[in-house]
Design a protein around this motif. Structure first.
Motif, PDB file in Angstrom:
ATOM      1  N   ARG A   1       0.721  -1.076  -0.169  1.00  0.00           N
ATOM      2  CA  ARG A   1      -0.051   0.174  -0.016  1.00  0.00           C
ATOM      3  C   ARG A   1       0.904   1.317   0.137  1.00  0.00           C
ATOM      4  O   ARG A   1       1.749   1.348   0.879  1.00  0.00           O
ATOM      5  CB  ARG A   1      -0.931  -0.081   1.322  1.00  0.00           C
ATOM      6  N   ILE A   2       0.630   2.216  -0.943  1.00  0.00           N
ATOM      7  CA  ILE A   2       1.469   3.284  -1.110  1.00  0.00           C
ATOM      8  C   ILE A   2       1.274   4.301   0.097  1.00  0.00           C
ATOM      9  O   ILE A   2       2.086   5.151   0.530  1.00  0.00           O
ATOM     10  CB  ILE A   2       1.624   3.725  -2.650  1.00  0.00           C
ATOM     11  N   LYS A   3       0.066   4.529   0.166  1.00  0.00           N
ATOM     12  CA  LYS A   3      -0.393   5.447   1.203  1.00  0.00           C
ATOM     13  C   LYS A   3      -1.567   4.959   2.024  1.00  0.00           C
ATOM     14  O   LYS A   3      -2.300   4.120   1.577  1.00  0.00           O
ATOM     15  CB  LYS A   3      -0.597   6.944   0.805  1.00  0.00           C
TER      16      LYS A   3
ATOM     17  N   ASP B   1      -5.956   0.753  -1.644  1.00  0.00           N
ATOM     18  CA  ASP B   1      -6.003  -0.478  -1.508  1.00  0.00           C
ATOM     19  C   ASP B   1      -4.809  -1.425  -1.401  1.00  0.00           C
ATOM     20  O   ASP B   1      -3.832  -0.798  -2.239  1.00  0.00           O
ATOM     21  CB  ASP B   1      -6.937  -1.016  -2.746  1.00  0.00           C
ATOM     22  N   LEU B   2      -4.740  -2.622  -0.909  1.00  0.00           N
ATOM     23  CA  LEU B   2      -3.562  -3.325  -0.871  1.00  0.00           C
ATOM     24  C   LEU B   2      -3.437  -3.622  -2.495  1.00  0.00           C
ATOM     25  O   LEU B   2      -4.305  -4.135  -3.018  1.00  0.00           O
ATOM     26  CB  LEU B   2      -3.464  -4.709  -0.140  1.00  0.00           C
ATOM     27  N   THR B   3      -2.437  -3.616  -2.891  1.00  0.00           N
ATOM     28  CA  THR B   3      -2.036  -4.363  -4.426  1.00  0.00           C
ATOM     29  C   THR B   3      -1.013  -5.154  -4.481  1.00  0.00           C
ATOM     30  O   THR B   3      -0.011  -5.039  -3.897  1.00  0.00           O
ATOM     31  CB  THR B   3      -1.583  -2.666  -5.204  1.00  0.00           C
ATOM     32  N   HIS B   4      -1.534  -6.236  -5.340  1.00  0.00           N
ATOM     33  CA  HIS B   4      -0.319  -7.318  -5.624  1.00  0.00           C
ATOM     34  C   HIS B   4       0.767  -6.622  -6.321  1.00  0.00           C
ATOM     35  O   HIS B   4       0.583  -6.175  -7.628  1.00  0.00           O
ATOM     36  CB  HIS B   4      -1.021  -8.444  -6.149  1.00  0.00           C
ATOM     37  N   ILE B   5       2.154  -6.793  -5.987  1.00  0.00           N
ATOM     38  CA  ILE B   5       3.190  -6.117  -6.800  1.00  0.00           C
ATOM     39  C   ILE B   5       3.865  -7.396  -7.484  1.00  0.00           C
ATOM     40  O   ILE B   5       4.926  -6.941  -8.146  1.00  0.00           O
ATOM     41  CB  ILE B   5       3.896  -4.992  -6.330  1.00  0.00           C
ATOM     42  N   GLY B   6       3.988  -8.442  -6.774  1.00  0.00           N
ATOM     43  CA  GLY B   6       5.240  -9.504  -7.240  1.00  0.00           C
ATOM     44  C   GLY B   6       5.040 -10.403  -6.568  1.00  0.00           C
ATOM     45  O   GLY B   6       4.148 -10.830  -5.501  1.00  0.00           O
ATOM     46  N   SER B   7       6.053 -11.485  -6.617  1.00  0.00           N
ATOM     47  CA  SER B   7       6.460 -12.679  -5.886  1.00  0.00           C
ATOM     48  C   SER B   7       7.600 -12.958  -5.818  1.00  0.00           C
ATOM     49  O   SER B   7       8.572 -12.203  -6.545  1.00  0.00           O
ATOM     50  CB  SER B   7       5.605 -13.893  -6.610  1.00  0.00           C
ATOM     51  N   LEU B   8       8.050 -14.020  -4.655  1.00  0.00           N
ATOM     52  CA  LEU B   8       9.447 -14.301  -4.421  1.00  0.00           C
ATOM     53  C   LEU B   8       9.495 -15.498  -3.996  1.00  0.00           C
ATOM     54  O   LEU B   8       8.402 -15.948  -3.383  1.00  0.00           O
ATOM     55  CB  LEU B   8      10.055 -13.156  -3.654  1.00  0.00           C
ATOM     56  N   LYS B   9      10.720 -16.207  -3.820  1.00  0.00           N
ATOM     57  CA  LYS B   9      10.871 -17.350  -3.213  1.00  0.00           C
ATOM     58  C   LYS B   9      11.867 -17.239  -2.308  1.00  0.00           C
ATOM     59  O   LYS B   9      12.838 -16.512  -2.370  1.00  0.00           O
ATOM     60  CB  LYS B   9      11.443 -18.391  -4.392  1.00  0.00           C
ATOM     61  N   ALA B  10      11.616 -17.867  -0.888  1.00  0.00           N
ATOM     62  CA  ALA B  10      12.488 -17.827   0.179  1.00  0.00           C
ATOM     63  C   ALA B  10      12.221 -19.084   0.991  1.00  0.00           C
ATOM     64  O   ALA B  10      11.170 -19.839   0.807  1.00  0.00           O
ATOM     65  CB  ALA B  10      12.345 -16.640   0.881  1.00  0.00           C
ATOM     66  N   PRO B  11      13.340 -19.458   1.747  1.00  0.00           N
ATOM     67  CA  PRO B  11      13.388 -20.741   2.445  1.00  0.00           C
ATOM     68  C   PRO B  11      12.653 -20.451   3.770  1.00  0.00           C
ATOM     69  O   PRO B  11      12.325 -21.540   4.479  1.00  0.00           O
ATOM     70  CB  PRO B  11      14.752 -20.971   2.598  1.00  0.00           C
ATOM     71  N   SER B  12      12.288 -19.310   4.404  1.00  0.00           N
ATOM     72  CA  SER B  12      11.802 -18.990   5.583  1.00  0.00           C
ATOM     73  C   SER B  12      10.962 -17.547   5.638  1.00  0.00           C
ATOM     74  O   SER B  12      11.059 -16.906   4.650  1.00  0.00           O
ATOM     75  CB  SER B  12      12.580 -18.958   6.505  1.00  0.00           C
TER      76      SER B  12
END
Length: 75
Positions: free
Chosen positions: A14-16, A20-31
């Motif tokens: 959310r920029i301000k 609304d909350l906006t989906h901006i991407g995805s990522l992979k992480a082990p935790s």
């Protein structure tokens, strides 16, 4: 040596306040802890007021599109 499993996380921001909350991407992480660090490092181009990572496996589908090549009654 055991293999590191990277879970998929979805990022919402959310920029301000009031936006609304906006989906901006995805990522992979082990935790979860590393997912938060990666999100801050990868997606820091804006001055987000809010940022959330959600493990993709925790997202509950309500409606999914049919396959593009499937016809009604044929699978």
């Amino acid at each position: 040596m055991s293999e590191i499993v990277n879970d998929e996380y979805i990022l919402f921001t959310r920029i301000k306040r009031g936006d609304d909350l906006t989906h901006i991407g995805s990522l992979k992480a082990p935790s979860v802890e590393l997912a938060k660090v990666y999100a801050k490092q990868i997606y820091d181009e804006e001055d987000w007021v809010e940022m959330h990572v959600v493990k993709q496996s925790n997202i509950l589908p309500v409606r999914l599109p049919e396959g593009l090549l499937e016809k009604e009654g044929v699978k």
